[in-house]
Design an enzyme around this catalytic site. Structure first.
Site: not given
Ligand code: HEM
Ligand code: FES
Lengths: 320, 339
Positions: B195, B225, B227, B267, B319
């Protein structure tokens, strides 16, 4: 919290002078498969020494193979200083009885990326490792075990462990003066070995100190420190949110007292490790007994883990 | 009524992907309020959810199933590194097979069938004409590695997280439709490491609290959740590996083509405890809708305008919306006139 599961006691067996084993089957439907090191929380509805109705909830490791979802097996040591739960299991529970358990959860899982696994058990601390072994075998993972017990009290499952040649086990009967040389055990392992300890606090501390002396990384040492909630002084609780006043007696935990009064607090481990039950303290001084909060959080005294912690002052005010 | 997947659409070249009125109606619109910021927006995925909604079943199979499975095949052919499973994740992969097959056979009995006789399993996927018998837990009895085998039959990307030391590690996955991140790059990383690039959320404590919650997820208690981001054209595979194919499309947005070019990409993320391995399954089910279709719902159109107008600058940048964001707000403003 997950819905409770009703189970029937299919068999009861004595596996050491002070340890009894209970085989549990689902009353209806199916049980879940589970991962090595998992435990369930058993709800016991009985009466205390004064004859009053009392509910105990204790966590017990599953000692069966997690692939077998047809039954769960637990082993319960009769505690010398029992709050009643283990006495209840030993004296009241018979074949055919119904009990309520939670679905399995796991706070003591093996690290699968480890090069080798060394399991160090003391007494009833053998229990979480009983579910490790079948999976270690399926994976062909390098594993060895060191098992200390007192032949006049504990030492369950020694026959089963002896016939398993893939996992060498060394036995130490404390009643016969045998002792595990932790320095020799910890010092002779290949790089990337992970150590798992379950047993009395003295054993856990011994392993931690030895590991420190030998310079082993603490991230490779894992321990199951299920502090079963210990008895303590009775105290009073005021609940700011709901306006309730509750009396916590010496042989129940704060969490149990809250539940008895119809106050639901999220919880999982009931042993001060998972962090789920964290509750805000408004007034009074908590007696912290958990291993979840950091030292600074504990010193702030503005929250506590009601599953194990109590009050140093005669009363506490909580925000709930 | 759920529509049986029969059509084959494309997510590249001529972009023939379209949503039926049913798909538009059930689209998981992700904005509960007029402004958007990061939060720990996790809730129980209580089953069964509302009939016909994307939350009805553990895994949502919809009219785009065949198209998405074909697209996945194309991506895997170009780059097999989109599917990774470290050796210690084998049991977790089998847990995932059990969970997916068992729930799909119960939830969509006309499309999937599963018979278990001890560890001898018989799986039929009538949509993809698959009929296989195998020994549960024995990867040598499958026609391909277990992660790829199941991943080719489930809509949405999947990651399997190994849980150790109170943290989660991205040790297996099949990721062919990511919103600009790379499985090969993130493989083996911890929760806060992968993250890393996300702005603001770390400082807000979102990830610390989310991780604690995730580590305590129990068997049979999945959570979910939403996204979101925006994608130009109905392109599923917006990965760093293929950036040259799609990065430049951001400059192709004009006031005239916003409605058809710009897509809201949502998503539906679902997390589920794997019983035998203690791993977590993370399913990322992607839904695409053109702004044209989105704005057929006046409430969505109005809110979309307000969210876009007040979106914090770091999020616009992260984004990848900077290029066409002002134009988009202007285009949406016609749906948000004070009366
Ligand atoms: C455990 C499983 C999860 C995986 C494998 C995962 C994976 C990822 C990945 C790969 C990214 C993109 C990061 C980048 O820019 O390289 C991301 C973004 C993000 N993740 Fe997760 N995530 C998980 C769970 C969560 C959870 C539970 C939250 C709860 C708050 C969360 C919140 C976010 C947010 C806020 C972003 C930015 C997305 C955006 O603004 O487009 N993630 N996540
Ligand atoms: S229930 Fe786990 S810390 Fe209290």
């Amino acid at each position: 919290m997950s819905d409770p599961i009703q189970v029937r006691v299919a068999a009861v067996r004595t596996v050491s002078p002070k340890i009894r084993e209970f085989t549990l089957e689902a009353v209806s439907g199916q049980l879940f498969s589970f991962s090595p090191g998992s435990h369930v929380v058993v709800t016991m509805k009985g009466t205390n020494a004064e004859g009053k109705a009392k509910v105990w909830k204790n966590a017990y490791s599953l000692v069966s193979d997690g692939f077998d979802a047809s039954r769960y097996v637990i082993a319960v040591r009769l505690q010398d200083e029992s709050r009643g739960g283990s006495v209840f299991m030993h004296t009241q529970v018979k074949e055919g009885d119904t009990l309520e358990i939670t679905p399995p959860s796991n706070l003591f899982a093996p690290v699968w990326s480890a090069k080798k696994h060394v399991l160090i058990a003391g007494g009833v601390g053998i229990t979480p490792f009983m579910s490790y072994l079948p999976e270690m075998k399926r994976r062909g993972a390098a594993t060895e075990m060191h098992y200390s017990y007192r032949g006049d009290a504990t030492g369950a499952y020694r026959e089963e462990l002896q016939v398993d040649e893939q996992t060498p086990v060394t036995f130490y009967d404390g009643a016969a003066g045998e002792r595990c040389d932790l320095k020799a055990v910890l010092g002779s392992q290949p790089l990337g070995t992970h150590f798992y300890v379950c047993g009395p606090e003295s054993l856990i501390e011994g392993v931690q100190e030895t590991a420190m002396e030998l310079g082993l990384p603490s991230s490779n040492i894992h321990f199951e420190a299920f502090a079963a909630p210990q008895p303590g002084q009775p105290f009073a609780v005021q609940l700011e949110g709901s306006g309730l006043n509750i009396q916590v007696s010496e042989d129940e935990s704060l969490l149990e007292a809250l539940e008895r009064s119809g106050v639901e607090v999220p919880n999982l481990c009931r042993g001060g490790v998972c962090g789920q039950c964290r509750t805000q303290v408004v007034d009074g001084e908590p007696e912290h007994r958990d291993s979840f909060l950091s030292d600074t959080e504990k010193a702030d005294n503005d929250c506590l883990m009601p599953c194990v912690s109590r009050a140093r002052s005669s009363s506490l005010t909580l925000s709930i | 009524m759920r529509i049986a997947p029969t059509k084959i659409e494309t997510f590249r070249d001529d972009f023939t992907y379209t949503n039926s009125p049913f798909a538009i109606e059930r689209f998981p619109f992700p904005f509960p309020e007029d402004d958007y910021s990061y939060s720990v927006n996790i809730e129980p995925h209580t089953l069964p959810g509302k009939a016909d909604s994307v939350y009805e079943h553990l895994l949502d199979i919809d009219e785009h199933y065949l198209s998405e499975m074909r697209e996945r095949g194309l991506v895997l052919k170009e780059n097999p590194k989109r599917c990774i499973a470290m050796p210690h994740m084998d049991l977790a992969c089998w847990d995932m097979i059990d969970r997916c097959m068992t729930s799909m056979a119960v939830d969509y009995p006309d499309w999937f069938k599963l018979e278990k006789d001890g560890d001898q399993w018989h799986w039929q996927n009538l949509l993809l004409n698959i009929d296989d018998r195998f020994t549960f837990g024995d990867s040598s009895t499958l026609p391909m590695p277990p992660m790829e085998y199941m991943g080719r039959q489930v809509q949405g990307d999947i990651a399997l997280l190994d849980q150790r030391e109170g943290d989660l590690f991205l040790d297996a996955g099949i990721v062919t439709c990511p919103a600009d991140w790379s499985l090969a790059f993130d493989a083996g990383m911890s929760f806060s490491e992968w993250h890393g690039p996300v702005p603001m959320a770390h400082e807000m404590g979102v990830f610390d609290r989310a991780l604690k919650y995730l580590c305590a997820i129990q068997v049979d208690r999945p959570v979910r959740r939403l996204n979101w981001t925006l994608t130009i054209n109905a392109r599923m595979d917006t990965s760093p590996e293929t950036y040259p194919n799609w990065g430049h499309e951001r400059t192709s947005v004009t006031p005239e083509n916003v409605g058809e070019k710009v897509h809201l990409r949502v998503e539906l993320q679902m997390l589920d405890r794997m019983p035998r391995s203690n791993a977590l399954m993370f399913s990322i089910r992607t839904y695409l809708i053109s702004f044209e279709d989105l704005c057929t719902n006046p409430d969505w159109a109005r809110r979309m305008h307000r969210v876009m107008k007040t979106l914090p600058e770091p999020l616009i940048e992260y984004k990848g919306l900077s290029r066409y964001h002002p134009l988009l707000v202007e285009w949406l403003s016609k749906y948000d006139v004070p009366n």
